[in-house]
Design an enzyme around this catalytic site. Structure first.
Site, mmCIF file in Angstrom:
data_model
loop_
_atom_site.group_PDB
_atom_site.id
_atom_site.type_symbol
_atom_site.label_atom_id
_atom_site.label_comp_id
_atom_site.label_asym_id
_atom_site.label_seq_id
_atom_site.Cartn_x
_atom_site.Cartn_y
_atom_site.Cartn_z
ATOM 1 C CE LYS A 60 -2.971 2.802 3.008
ATOM 2 N NZ LYS A 60 -3.631 2.927 4.315
ATOM 3 C CD GLU A 116 -10.175 7.887 -0.787
ATOM 4 O OE1 GLU A 116 -9.405 7.886 0.195
ATOM 5 O OE2 GLU A 116 -10.502 6.844 -1.401
ATOM 6 C CD GLU A 175 -5.837 8.416 10.955
ATOM 7 O OE1 GLU A 175 -5.291 7.330 11.145
ATOM 8 O OE2 GLU A 175 -6.134 8.842 9.822
ATOM 9 C CD GLU A 222 -7.011 2.961 2.039
ATOM 10 O OE1 GLU A 222 -6.802 4.116 2.450
ATOM 11 O OE2 GLU A 222 -7.794 2.694 1.106
#
Length: 403
Positions: A165, A390, A210, A254
């Site tokens: 990733k 996105e 986050e 992910e």
């Protein structure tokens, strides 16, 4: 290094912290109206290079050990605190900073306080927000077409087994008018995204969903976000969007990489640290995110900055394996991320603190140039057009706040 004298006293809680911050260089970290705002700089420390966070942790221990603190309030954020923002990349041209304000205004759970450092006589009062302004943001060094190409290259390398990733970002640029009151943007972000961490440190500002790490009296918590989907246009479509995200193998993969990277970094500091078994869908005004909460007790006395050093960069903002992902980012992104996707937050005298990952953020330099970033996690199933879409969703908080 000058020893600091710190005095904190209780005051009536202010209705809003934002009007107490500086208009041009605000210091702020808040969520749902609670947090801290700073004025002036009693102490500024800058760090660079691969050991910047470790160096900051060591320097902060020295400052905290020599400080004389008189704190009648004793809640999270009272007493001696430093605001901080760290760069994403070891090789960034930008500096990382810890700033102890001359004055801090705080509020939490109905308690208000004021902290003055070295007897600062700075006048403290809410000031009206400046004149409204709007600006347009335009593609920067990474155009939409170039971003699609970078995603396609990354997918090829993942399929070849070079990495699992990588998180690739693109940039938007604009120019803030001279004398612009940045508190207007912070107010828009705080009102529009109340469940995120709205922050501003040394010209770097945003509203991040986050939590990188929070340390309170030996307890550590973190929230991992990876995998996202646009909100639906009505209740039925929104429920379908949430379900699609929760069952997407691409997004689940992910997310798993991101959670595993956080647990691997934290467990040496507390073997019992765990994450919830399955991710949950976190609803934000513009996006659904897959989220997992991490929590546990620390067994080695680590402070918040020690854990920031251990965690950064997580797979949520870099990729996995870390070294291969960072190499791909440096090759495929034609810019220095600066403090985007780096740790931003605060630390107190005991080493406790709250640190978010700088997402949904922008940097305003001394010349008024604004650079915003948004990224997406690229895995084997990624489609360049979907990843570009996105990033458009993730730009929305900053674009709307400035526009």
């Amino acid at each position: 290094m000058t020893d600091l004298t710190v005095e904190t006293r209780r005051i009536d809680p202010v209705p809003s912290l934002i009007p107490y911050a500086s208009a041009s260089r605000p210091l702020l970290f808040l969520r749902r109206g609670d947090g801290i705002a700073g004025l002036g700089e009693a102490l500024r420390m800058e760090f660079r290079g691969p050991t910047r966070v470790q160096d900051a942790a060591a320097a902060w221990r020295e400052v905290a050990a020599s400080a004389r603190v008189d704190d009648d309030v004793r809640v999270r954020g009272s007493g001696l605190v430093a605001f901080g923002a760290f760069t994403f990349d070891d090789a960034s041209a930008r500096s990382s900073v810890l700033i102890v304000p001359e004055v801090v205004i705080g509020r939490r759970d109905g308690v208000g306080w004021i902290t003055r450092v070295n007897g600062a006589e700075t006048a403290v009062a809410a000031s009206p927000l400046g004149t409204e302004y709007r600006l347009s943001l335009h593609p920067g060094a990474q155009s939409p077409d170039a971003y699609r190409a970078a995603v396609a290259t990354a997918v090829d390398r993942i399929l070849a087994g070079d990495l699992k990733k990588v998180v690739l970002a693109r940039d938007l640029v604009g120019h803030v008018p001279e004398g612009a009151d940045l508190r207007r943007v912070l107010l828009e972000l705080a009102l529009g995204y109340p469940d995120t961490w709205t922050f501003s440190v040394d010209g770097h500002l945003g509203s991040s969903p986050e939590t990188l790490v929070r340390v309170t009296e030996g307890t550590v918590t973190a929230r991992v976000l990876a995998g996202s989907h646009a909100r639906g246009s009505d209740a039925e479509a929104d429920a379908a969007a949430s379900l699609e995200l929760a069952t997407s193998s691409k997004d689940l993969d992910e997310h798993r990489f991101a959670v595993e990277s956080v647990l691997a970094a934290l467990r040496p500091h507390g073997p019992g640290i765990t994450a919830n078994e399955l991710p949950f869908a976190l609803k934000l005004p513009n996006l659904w995110h897959l989220a997992s909460d991490v929590h546990g007790r620390l067994s080695d006395g680590s402070g918040a900055l020690d854990l920031v050093a251990a965690l950064h960069p997580t797979a949520a903002v870099a990729g996995t394996p870390t070294a291969a992902a960072m190499a791909a980012i440096r090759e495929l992104e034609p810019f220095d991320r600066g403090r985007y996707a780096g740790p931003v937050g605060w630390v107190d005298q005991s080493g406790d603190g709250k640190w978010a990952i700088s997402l949904r953020s922008a940097e305003v330099d001394a010349n008024g140039t604004l650079t915003a970033f948004a990224g997406a996690g690229i895995v084997a199933e990624s489609d360049p057009d979907r990843e570009l879409a996105e990033t458009k969703l993730k730009f929305r908080p900053i674009v709307e706040a400035f526009g």
